[in-house]
Enzyme design. Sequence first.
Site, PDB file in Angstrom:
ATOM      1  N   SER A 196      -2.942  -7.580   3.067  1.00 54.30           N
ATOM      2  CA  SER A 196      -3.199  -7.440   4.496  1.00 54.30           C
ATOM      3  C   SER A 196      -3.571  -8.797   5.101  1.00 54.30           C
ATOM      4  O   SER A 196      -3.154  -9.127   6.215  1.00 54.30           O
ATOM      5  CB  SER A 196      -4.343  -6.454   4.736  1.00 54.30           C
ATOM      6  N   ARG A 252      -1.881  -6.089  -8.385  1.00 55.96           N
ATOM      7  CA  ARG A 252      -0.851  -7.063  -8.056  1.00 55.96           C
ATOM      8  C   ARG A 252      -0.675  -8.116  -9.148  1.00 55.96           C
ATOM      9  O   ARG A 252       0.411  -8.430  -9.550  1.00 55.96           O
ATOM     10  CB  ARG A 252      -1.161  -7.759  -6.734  1.00 55.96           C
ATOM     11  N   LYS A 309     -14.770  -5.855   7.532  1.00 56.17           N
ATOM     12  CA  LYS A 309     -15.324  -7.189   7.733  1.00 56.17           C
ATOM     13  C   LYS A 309     -15.425  -7.414   9.233  1.00 56.17           C
ATOM     14  O   LYS A 309     -14.774  -6.747  10.017  1.00 56.17           O
ATOM     15  CB  LYS A 309     -14.419  -8.218   7.075  1.00 56.17           C
ATOM     16  N   HIS A 361       0.839  -1.210   0.000  1.00 56.92           N
ATOM     17  CA  HIS A 361       0.000   0.000   0.000  1.00 56.92           C
ATOM     18  C   HIS A 361       0.873   1.258   0.000  1.00 56.92           C
ATOM     19  O   HIS A 361       0.611   2.202  -0.743  1.00 56.92           O
ATOM     20  CB  HIS A 361      -0.881   0.056   1.258  1.00 56.92           C
TER      21      HIS A 361
HETATM   22  P1  ADP Z   1      -6.184  -5.818   0.416  1.00 60.26           P
HETATM   23  O1  ADP Z   1      -6.549  -6.173  -0.993  1.00 60.26           O
HETATM   24  O2  ADP Z   1      -4.804  -6.251   0.824  1.00 60.26           O
HETATM   25  O3  ADP Z   1      -7.238  -6.056   1.455  1.00 60.26           O
HETATM   26  P2  ADP Z   1      -7.004  -3.114   0.307  1.00 60.26           P
HETATM   27  O4  ADP Z   1      -8.401  -3.451   0.012  1.00 60.26           O
HETATM   28  O5  ADP Z   1      -6.745  -2.329   1.533  1.00 60.26           O
HETATM   29  O6  ADP Z   1      -6.018  -4.307   0.398  1.00 60.26           O
HETATM   30  O7  ADP Z   1      -6.332  -2.445  -0.947  1.00 60.26           O
HETATM   31  C1  ADP Z   1      -6.292  -1.095  -1.211  1.00 60.26           C
HETATM   32  C2  ADP Z   1      -5.578  -0.896  -2.529  1.00 60.26           C
HETATM   33  O8  ADP Z   1      -4.211  -1.260  -2.402  1.00 60.26           O
HETATM   34  C3  ADP Z   1      -6.118  -1.718  -3.674  1.00 60.26           C
HETATM   35  O9  ADP Z   1      -6.024  -0.952  -4.853  1.00 60.26           O
HETATM   36  C4  ADP Z   1      -5.164  -2.877  -3.772  1.00 60.26           C
HETATM   37  O10 ADP Z   1      -5.108  -3.406  -5.067  1.00 60.26           O
HETATM   38  C5  ADP Z   1      -3.870  -2.185  -3.410  1.00 60.26           C
HETATM   39  N1  ADP Z   1      -2.899  -3.112  -2.886  1.00 60.26           N
HETATM   40  C6  ADP Z   1      -3.072  -3.998  -1.881  1.00 60.26           C
HETATM   41  N2  ADP Z   1      -1.931  -4.692  -1.665  1.00 60.26           N
HETATM   42  C7  ADP Z   1      -1.023  -4.234  -2.560  1.00 60.26           C
HETATM   43  C8  ADP Z   1       0.341  -4.557  -2.863  1.00 60.26           C
HETATM   44  N3  ADP Z   1       0.988  -5.532  -2.220  1.00 60.26           N
HETATM   45  N4  ADP Z   1       0.970  -3.868  -3.860  1.00 60.26           N
HETATM   46  C9  ADP Z   1       0.299  -2.912  -4.527  1.00 60.26           C
HETATM   47  N5  ADP Z   1      -0.985  -2.565  -4.313  1.00 60.26           N
HETATM   48  C10 ADP Z   1      -1.642  -3.212  -3.343  1.00 60.26           C
END
Ligand code: ADP
Length: 161
Positions: free
Chosen positions: A128, A90, A41, A17
Site C-alpha cells: 500500500s 511477500r 497511522k 491483498h
Molecule cells: P501493507 O503491509 O501493504 O501495509 P497490510 O498491513 O494491509 O499491508 O497487509 C495485510 C496483509 O496482506 C498482510 O498479511 C500482508 O503481508 C499482506 N500483503 C500485503 N501486500 C501483499 C502483497 N503484495 N501480496 C501478498 N500479500 C500481501
Amino acid sequence: MKKAICPGSFDPVTLGHIDIIERAADIFDEVVVLVMSNRSKKDSLFTVEERMELIARSVNLANVKIDTYNGLLVDYVRNSGAVAIVKGLRAMSDFEYEFQQALTNKSLYPAAETMFLCARGENTFLSSSMVKEVCRLGGDIRPFVPESISDDIYKRCKGDN
Ligand code: ADP
C-alpha cells in the site's frame, strides 16, 4: 463451518491483498477481511470506513465479509469463532515480523492457527505504501490496484476529495 480472518490496514487495498483474500476464500467457508483501525497511522490516506468501502467494491464473493476492529486481533478471532488468521508473505523481509506476530497470537490464543500464503511473484514488491508513493509522484498505479478503485486513489492523492 471454517472461518478465517485476513487482517491488515488496507490503506488502500492492492491487487496483492485481493489475491490473498480470494485464495483464502477458496480454502475456507467464510473469510472476514478485517480492517484494523488500531494500526491506523496518522498519515493514512483513507479512513477505516473508506477502506472498507474500497474493499467491498473490489471483492465480489459471497463468502467474503468485511469488518473492522480496534482491539487485540486474537480477541476478534475468538469472538467470531474463526479457526485461522491468513496472511500474505511477500519476501524474507516480511518473515521476521510475521513470525513474531504469529507466535504471539498463538500463545495468546492457541486455538487459532496463522496460515501464510505466498504472494504471487508479480506482487512481491507491491505494498500500500508503494502505491501511495507512486500515486503522489504522479505515476501510473493501475497495474497495482483494482480497476474499480484507482480513480478514488488518484483523487485522494491529488487532494480532490
Ligand atoms: P501493507 O503491509 O501493504 O501495509 P497490510 O498491513 O494491509 O499491508 O497487509 C495485510 C496483509 O496482506 C498482510 O498479511 C500482508 O503481508 C499482506 N500483503 C500485503 N501486500 C501483499 C502483497 N503484495 N501480496 C501478498 N500479500 C500481501
